[in-house]
Design an enzyme around this catalytic site. Sequence first.
Site, PDB file in Angstrom:
ATOM      1  CG  HIS A 105      -2.072   0.811   1.249  1.00  0.00           C
ATOM      2  ND1 HIS A 105      -2.021   2.153   0.997  1.00  0.00           N
ATOM      3  CD2 HIS A 105      -3.368   0.525   1.491  1.00  0.00           C
ATOM      4  CE1 HIS A 105      -3.240   2.654   1.097  1.00  0.00           C
ATOM      5  NE2 HIS A 105      -4.080   1.678   1.381  1.00  0.00           N
ATOM      6  CD  GLU A 158      -3.199   0.763  -2.269  1.00  0.00           C
ATOM      7  OE1 GLU A 158      -3.508  -0.370  -1.873  1.00  0.00           O
ATOM      8  OE2 GLU A 158      -3.935   1.757  -2.114  1.00  0.00           O
TER       9      GLU A 158
END
Length: 223
Positions: free
Chosen positions: A102, A199
């Site tokens: 992330h 991400e």
Amino acid sequence: MLTIYLFESSGGIPHCFPQFGPGPMQQHGFARNVNWSIADSEVTEGDPAVTLELKDDSYSRSMWDFSFQALYKVSLHSTSLSTTLKITNMDDKPFSFNSALHTYFRASIAGVSVKGLKGCKTLNKDPDPKNPLEGKEEREGVTFPGFVDCIYLGAPSQLILDNGLGDKIAISNSSWSDAVLWNPHQQMEACYKDFVCVENAKIETVQLEPKQSWVAEQKIELV
Ligand SMILES: O=P(O)(O)OC[C@H]1O[C@@H](O)[C@H](O)[C@@H](O)[C@@H]1O
């Protein structure tokens, strides 16, 4: 300068494992909420690398009742950062998971664009993350004029991020077959202008038999 963004509640490269979410366990799984141990460290031609390890414990088993090992190697170079994630099934039964890195990048959101996603199948989590809308990306460069929360399936092995601050950043991967773009816009009014999440993800489920491993690499480089 390559800057992975840190702010008070989130930042850096949190792991989403063993669930990207939403799903049966907490959003993004447990791996980002726990301490990993240092398994190894080295310096090669002046460039440092550290390998972190996570194994199941009573906390992970309360959500996901499997024995696993995650090894995460991070290498720093003058203009790039590389990561390798290896997940091994240490159990005597198969398990499946999905995952993402992330990554938060420092940015000036009004000037951000992400190139490379044209033609990908999209799962737009806006407005309802539990019922994403299917679509197809038609733009050469994805921009962030408002709230963005979108999964891209079958993403290419390289994306180019223009961070709006004068930097172009190549985000390359092997085995991270999908991508997610996220900026919360007014939902995080104090900081949304200063970062973007691009991400590397594996949204489609990986199934591992006992002793099998899955390995995925990511490289973030100023170009
Ligand atoms: O607030 P969290 O749990 O760190 O998640 C931030 C965002 O992460 C993104 O990856 C998700 O697609 C979003 O739906 C989510 O809101």
